[in-house]
Write a protein that holds these residues in place. Structure first.
Motif, PDB file in Angstrom:
ATOM      1  N   ARG A  11      -2.117  -5.646  -1.182  1.00 21.29           N
ATOM      2  CA  ARG A  11      -0.892  -4.932  -1.518  1.00 21.29           C
ATOM      3  C   ARG A  11      -0.635  -3.822  -0.506  1.00 21.29           C
ATOM      4  O   ARG A  11      -1.544  -3.073  -0.136  1.00 21.29           O
ATOM      5  CB  ARG A  11      -0.990  -4.317  -2.914  1.00 21.29           C
ATOM      6  N   SER A  12       0.618  -3.706  -0.072  1.00 20.45           N
ATOM      7  CA  SER A  12       1.012  -2.608   0.815  1.00 20.45           C
ATOM      8  C   SER A  12       2.526  -2.480   0.758  1.00 20.45           C
ATOM      9  O   SER A  12       3.229  -3.336   0.221  1.00 20.45           O
ATOM     10  CB  SER A  12       0.551  -2.874   2.251  1.00 20.45           C
ATOM     11  N   GLY A  68      -9.330  -0.128  -2.863  1.00 19.06           N
ATOM     12  CA  GLY A  68      -8.467  -1.283  -2.680  1.00 19.06           C
ATOM     13  C   GLY A  68      -7.757  -1.702  -3.952  1.00 19.06           C
ATOM     14  O   GLY A  68      -6.691  -2.333  -3.894  1.00 19.06           O
ATOM     15  N   ARG A  69      -8.302  -1.334  -5.097  1.00 21.21           N
ATOM     16  CA  ARG A  69      -7.766  -1.763  -6.390  1.00 21.21           C
ATOM     17  C   ARG A  69      -6.475  -1.043  -6.760  1.00 21.21           C
ATOM     18  O   ARG A  69      -5.615  -1.603  -7.437  1.00 21.21           O
ATOM     19  CB  ARG A  69      -8.835  -1.511  -7.466  1.00 21.21           C
ATOM     20  N   PRO A  84      10.555  13.215   1.222  1.00 24.59           N
ATOM     21  CA  PRO A  84       9.215  12.623   1.194  1.00 24.59           C
ATOM     22  C   PRO A  84       9.260  11.131   0.894  1.00 24.59           C
ATOM     23  O   PRO A  84      10.140  10.643   0.185  1.00 24.59           O
ATOM     24  CB  PRO A  84       8.531  13.386   0.058  1.00 24.59           C
ATOM     25  N   TYR A  85       8.300  10.424   1.444  1.00 17.58           N
ATOM     26  CA  TYR A  85       8.127   9.006   1.134  1.00 17.58           C
ATOM     27  C   TYR A  85       6.643   8.693   1.267  1.00 17.58           C
ATOM     28  O   TYR A  85       5.839   9.556   1.646  1.00 17.58           O
ATOM     29  CB  TYR A  85       8.960   8.128   2.076  1.00 17.58           C
ATOM     30  N   GLN A  86       6.258   7.458   0.955  1.00 20.44           N
ATOM     31  CA  GLN A  86       4.845   7.092   1.025  1.00 20.44           C
ATOM     32  C   GLN A  86       4.666   5.714   1.644  1.00 20.44           C
ATOM     33  O   GLN A  86       5.488   4.819   1.456  1.00 20.44           O
ATOM     34  CB  GLN A  86       4.201   7.147  -0.358  1.00 20.44           C
ATOM     35  N   GLU A  87       3.575   5.589   2.362  1.00 18.43           N
ATOM     36  CA  GLU A  87       3.162   4.327   2.945  1.00 18.43           C
ATOM     37  C   GLU A  87       1.854   3.904   2.281  1.00 18.43           C
ATOM     38  O   GLU A  87       0.837   4.579   2.428  1.00 18.43           O
ATOM     39  CB  GLU A  87       2.955   4.457   4.450  1.00 18.43           C
ATOM     40  N   VAL A  88       1.895   2.809   1.541  1.00 19.20           N
ATOM     41  CA  VAL A  88       0.690   2.282   0.913  1.00 19.20           C
ATOM     42  C   VAL A  88       0.044   1.324   1.891  1.00 19.20           C
ATOM     43  O   VAL A  88       0.597   0.269   2.205  1.00 19.20           O
ATOM     44  CB  VAL A  88       1.014   1.595  -0.417  1.00 19.20           C
ATOM     45  N   ALA A  89      -1.118   1.710   2.394  1.00 17.56           N
ATOM     46  CA  ALA A  89      -1.774   0.950   3.459  1.00 17.56           C
ATOM     47  C   ALA A  89      -2.514  -0.257   2.883  1.00 17.56           C
ATOM     48  O   ALA A  89      -3.094  -0.195   1.800  1.00 17.56           O
ATOM     49  CB  ALA A  89      -2.754   1.846   4.212  1.00 17.56           C
TER      50      ALA A  89
END
Length: 436
Positions: A11-12, A68-69, A84-89
């Motif tokens: 997931r990202s 990772g979960r 603001p924003y977010q990057e889920v690696a």
């Protein structure tokens, strides 16, 4: 010494912040980087003894799986041109600080000191939102310390992370997926703006009926630091709150919220008290083990009332309603507050919080009714996002009530008097015979 723990997930993605995340992000910006570390969420896990000693490599593998979960633990929060924003690696590396516990040291004390050190600085723009440390003795990990950015995890979420790590160390696997994920939550909130609109409309209707702020503008010079903290540890108050809660069929948090509102009316002279309880927003199965920051402010108001026991019963529907209006889009809420402030010609917001930090009710602790209370002053801060905050916590096996306030509006003497007044008020109310 440091370990490098690699993690990975299928997931990202890139997304705006969820409603609760945006709320706490705004509070962090308000206090600034020198004070934002106050909001960090630290946790310490004593590694289970069952199954024998575990090497740093074994614990690191479990920590990698937990990271990772959950989307939130891989979310890099950044400030862009539009906010603001977010990057889920999908993958990354988590550094882990390793502290050796000598034979003559208590490993738990070493872990607590390590947690304090990891939590002592704010999370920066784009920084990995999870810091970790291992305490090692004779080659085996005795404790894991975790510090999470409050933008990605509230206290309940941090508990979920710790429980997942404990489960992996004990069983080697977690068979079920999380109830929901951060990226899914953001999409759901974008698709359902009507919920936010309803909450904001209810807030506006109430804010038009209450004081512009619960506490006046600065009325005295500030202490150093400006925001003082005092905590009263009181078995008697804990016992009395349980007595009143059992009579009314409500929680002890409801009893204490109503009691505080009544005392703040008395202290400030306002006809109506307005308090913003911090609501966990975990009322269904989908949010049960969702790792993110779901906490947002509700709005509870209380006008003239009778005795405490009577008022708890009559105010209970308003308490529940305040929880239901604690889900909203923060920029839209702020736009309403700005418009309302312009209409009234004064900045409008109660700036008066109530926060129940306890992991749950503990009826067993309520039996300690005769022990003496203890008041302690804790380190203060130079900046806060709220003029007044009262927090409930589990402390020394019983109830702790902390007041954190702007000393230009409420002196240390007034803070101490309020805590003792709360104790005597609730205790005396519990000792009265219930009305039949």
């Amino acid at each position: 010494m440091r370990l490098q723990v690699g993690f990975a997930s299928s997931r990202s993605g890139t997304a705006e912040l969820a409603w609760g995340q945006r709320d706490i992000w705004g509070a962090l910006q308000q206090v600034g980087p020198d004070s934002a570390h106050y909001f960090n969420v630290p946790k310490v896990l004593a590694v289970p003894r069952a199954g024998g000693p575990r090497s740093p490599e074994v614990v690191a593998a479990a920590l990698a799986e937990v990271t990772g979960r959950h989307d939130a633990l891989r979310s890099l929060v950044r400030l862009g041109a539009d906010g603001p924003y977010q990057e889920v690696a999908a993958a990354g590396t988590l550094p882990v600080e390793v502290a050796e516990a000598a034979r003559d040291e208590a490993a738990g004390d070493v872990a607590a000191a390590l947690a304090d050190r990891l939590a002592a600085r704010s999370f920066g723009d784009g920084e990995q939102p999870l810091r970790a440390g291992f305490v090692v003795r004779d080659g085996a990990v005795t404790h894991v310390t975790l510090v999470m950015s409050h933008v990605v995890a509230d206290w309940h979420a941090a508990g979920v992370v710790v429980n997942d790590l404990r489960t992996l160390l004990l069983r080697g696997a977690i068979t079920r997926p999380p109830s929901s994920q951060l990226l899914d939550l953001v999409r759901e909130e974008r698709a359902a703006p009507a919920r936010s609109d309803r909450s904001i409309a209810q807030w506006e209707a109430l804010l038009r009926t209450v004081p512009s702020a619960m506490f006046p503008e600065s009325v005295r010079p500030a202490s150093t630091p400006r925001y003082a903290r005092a905590v009263l540890t009181s078995p008697r108050l804990n016992h009395a709150a349980y007595v009143l809660a059992a009579r009314a069929g409500v929680s002890t948090a409801t009893v204490l919220l109503v009691a505080v509102a009544m005392l703040l009316r008395e202290l400030t002279g306002h006809e109506v008290a307005a308090i913003t309880p911090i609501v966990h927003n975990r009322f269904d199965d989908r949010t049960r083990d969702l790792v993110t920051s779901l906490n947002q402010l509700g709005l509870f108001t209380l006008g003239p009332s009778g005795g405490l026991a009577e008022t708890v019963a009559t105010a209970y529907p308003a308490v529940l309603a305040s929880y239901r209006r604690a889900r909203f889009d923060k920029p839209a809420m702020q736009a309403m507050i700005d418009r309302l402030s312009a209409d009234r010609g004064v900045s409008v917001f109660p700036s008066c919080c109530f926060n129940d930090l306890r992991p749950g009710e503990d009826p067993g602790a309520a039996a300690r009714a005769d022990e003496e209370s203890e008041l302690e002053w804790l380190p203060g801060t130079d900046k806060r996002s709220c003029d007044f905050c009262l927090a409930l916590m589990r402390r020394n096996g019983t109830l702790g009530v902390e007041v954190n306030a702007d000393t230009t509006r409420l002196s240390e003497g007034e803070m101490e008097a309020l805590l003792h007044r709360l104790e005597s008020f609730v205790v005396s109310s519990a000792h009265r015979e219930p009305v039949t």
